[in-house]
Design a protein around this motif. Structure first.
Motif, mmCIF file in Angstrom:
data_model
loop_
_atom_site.group_PDB
_atom_site.id
_atom_site.type_symbol
_atom_site.label_atom_id
_atom_site.label_comp_id
_atom_site.label_asym_id
_atom_site.label_seq_id
_atom_site.Cartn_x
_atom_site.Cartn_y
_atom_site.Cartn_z
ATOM 1 N N MET A 1 3.058 11.965 28.732
ATOM 2 C CA MET A 1 3.796 10.743 29.283
ATOM 3 C C MET A 1 5.317 11.220 29.396
ATOM 4 N N ARG A 2 5.980 10.980 30.357
ATOM 5 C CA ARG A 2 7.612 10.897 30.697
ATOM 6 C C ARG A 2 8.233 9.970 30.035
ATOM 7 N N MET A 3 9.112 10.500 28.959
ATOM 8 C CA MET A 3 9.932 9.532 28.105
ATOM 9 C C MET A 3 11.398 9.799 28.673
ATOM 10 N N MET A 4 12.142 8.800 28.179
ATOM 11 C CA MET A 4 13.624 9.108 28.267
ATOM 12 C C MET A 4 14.142 8.665 26.868
ATOM 13 N N LEU A 5 14.823 9.553 26.183
ATOM 14 C CA LEU A 5 15.188 9.390 24.991
ATOM 15 C C LEU A 5 16.796 9.217 25.212
ATOM 16 N N ARG A 6 17.362 8.266 24.431
ATOM 17 C CA ARG A 6 18.884 8.072 24.546
ATOM 18 C C ARG A 6 19.182 7.776 23.129
ATOM 19 N N ALA A 7 20.020 8.785 22.720
ATOM 20 C CA ALA A 7 20.508 8.856 21.204
ATOM 21 C C ALA A 7 22.175 8.946 21.221
ATOM 22 N N ARG A 8 22.836 7.778 20.486
ATOM 23 C CA ARG A 8 24.052 7.643 20.146
ATOM 24 C C ARG A 8 24.350 8.246 18.880
ATOM 25 N N LEU A 9 24.903 9.300 18.563
ATOM 26 C CA LEU A 9 25.048 10.087 17.326
ATOM 27 C C LEU A 9 26.250 9.187 16.589
ATOM 28 N N ASP A 10 26.261 9.022 15.303
ATOM 29 C CA ASP A 10 27.232 8.371 14.405
ATOM 30 C C ASP A 10 28.555 9.255 14.382
ATOM 31 N N THR A 11 29.660 8.648 14.661
ATOM 32 C CA THR A 11 30.662 9.463 14.954
ATOM 33 C C THR A 11 31.089 10.314 13.718
ATOM 34 N N THR A 51 21.046 11.833 26.782
ATOM 35 C CA THR A 51 20.084 11.079 27.280
ATOM 36 C C THR A 51 19.082 12.413 27.681
ATOM 37 N N LEU A 52 17.897 12.469 27.241
ATOM 38 C CA LEU A 52 16.908 13.461 27.690
ATOM 39 C C LEU A 52 15.760 13.024 28.250
ATOM 40 N N VAL A 53 15.492 13.546 29.352
ATOM 41 C CA VAL A 53 13.931 13.047 29.893
ATOM 42 C C VAL A 53 12.853 14.149 29.710
ATOM 43 N N PHE A 54 11.934 13.884 29.159
ATOM 44 C CA PHE A 54 10.889 14.996 28.625
ATOM 45 C C PHE A 54 9.457 14.250 28.557
ATOM 46 N N ASP A 55 8.363 15.354 28.302
ATOM 47 C CA ASP A 55 7.163 14.854 28.492
ATOM 48 C C ASP A 55 6.634 14.797 26.823
ATOM 49 N N LEU A 56 6.285 13.590 26.532
ATOM 50 C CA LEU A 56 5.747 13.307 25.354
ATOM 51 C C LEU A 56 4.106 13.508 25.584
ATOM 52 N N GLU A 57 3.543 14.525 25.206
ATOM 53 C CA GLU A 57 2.135 14.555 25.153
ATOM 54 C C GLU A 57 1.454 13.858 24.497
ATOM 55 N N ASP A 58 1.790 13.386 23.082
ATOM 56 C CA ASP A 58 1.120 12.577 22.035
ATOM 57 C C ASP A 58 2.039 11.699 21.324
ATOM 58 N N SER A 59 1.590 10.486 20.932
ATOM 59 C CA SER A 59 2.646 9.546 20.251
ATOM 60 C C SER A 59 2.724 10.282 18.817
ATOM 61 N N GLN A 61 4.013 12.993 18.354
ATOM 62 C CA GLN A 61 5.173 13.437 18.283
ATOM 63 C C GLN A 61 6.499 12.966 18.097
ATOM 64 N N ILE A 62 6.282 11.564 18.215
ATOM 65 C CA ILE A 62 7.701 10.681 17.960
ATOM 66 C C ILE A 62 8.292 10.797 16.647
ATOM 67 N N PRO A 63 7.714 11.035 15.586
ATOM 68 C CA PRO A 63 8.376 11.165 14.225
ATOM 69 C C PRO A 63 9.169 12.552 14.437
ATOM 70 N N ALA A 64 8.560 13.494 14.657
ATOM 71 C CA ALA A 64 9.153 14.860 14.807
ATOM 72 C C ALA A 64 10.222 15.006 15.724
ATOM 73 N N THR A 65 10.412 14.228 16.738
ATOM 74 C CA THR A 65 11.317 14.038 17.927
ATOM 75 C C THR A 65 12.516 13.241 17.337
ATOM 76 N N LEU A 66 12.286 12.160 16.935
ATOM 77 C CA LEU A 66 13.280 11.141 16.246
ATOM 78 C C LEU A 66 13.942 11.215 15.020
ATOM 79 N N GLU A 78 16.755 5.241 21.373
ATOM 80 C CA GLU A 78 15.767 4.511 22.198
ATOM 81 C C GLU A 78 14.753 5.433 22.828
ATOM 82 N N LEU A 79 13.873 5.246 22.849
ATOM 83 C CA LEU A 79 12.808 5.986 23.609
ATOM 84 C C LEU A 79 11.860 5.050 24.445
#
Length: 96
Positions: A1-11, A51-59, A61-66, A78-79
Motif C-alpha cells: 500500500m502506498r504510504m506517506m511518511l512525514r517526520a519532523r526531526l528533533d532539532t 516527507t516520503l511516499v513509498f510502498d509498504l508491503e506489509d504492516s 514493516q512499520i516498526p522497522a521504518t519508524l 505521521e504515517l
C-alpha cells in the motif's frame, strides 16, 4: 500500500547528528529502507522535516521504518495511506 511518511526531526538531536556527520548516513539508510517513489526535505514547524511516499508491503514493516526515526532522531512521525490520481480514479470508478 502506498504510504506517506512525514517526520519532523528533533532539532537538538538532528543538530548533533549533523555535527557528527551522521545525519547524511541516517537519511541514506532511511532512503535505502523505504525506497520511496518521492522524497522531499525542508523546514516545517521549526525543524528539519522529511516527507516520503513509498510502498509498504506489509504492516509488519512499520516498526522497522519508524523506530529509527523515533529513537535516533526523536522525530514526530505521521504515517498515512495515500493514493495517486490513477488510484483515486480507479477507486471512484469501482463505485458504479
Amino acid at each position: 500500500m502506498r504510504m506517506m511518511l512525514r517526520a519532523r526531526l528533533d532539532t537538538h538531536t538532528s543538530n548533533e547528528a549533523y555535527k557528527s556527520g551522521h545525519l547524511g548516513k541516517f537519511v541514506q539508510d532511511l532512503m535505502d529502507r523505504t525506497k520511496p517513489e518521492a522524497a522531499y526535505f525542508g523546514p516545517m514547524d521549526g525543524g528539519r522535516t522529511c516527507t516520503l511516499v513509498f510502498d509498504l508491503e506489509d504492516s509488519s514493516q512499520i516498526p522497522a521504518t519508524l523506530e529509527t526515526l523515533l529513537v535516533e532522531m526523536e522525530a514526530d512521525v505521521e504515517l498515512v495511506p495515500v493514493m495517486n490520481y490513477d488510484d483515486l480514479k480507479k477507486g471512484l470508478a469501482a463505485r458504479k
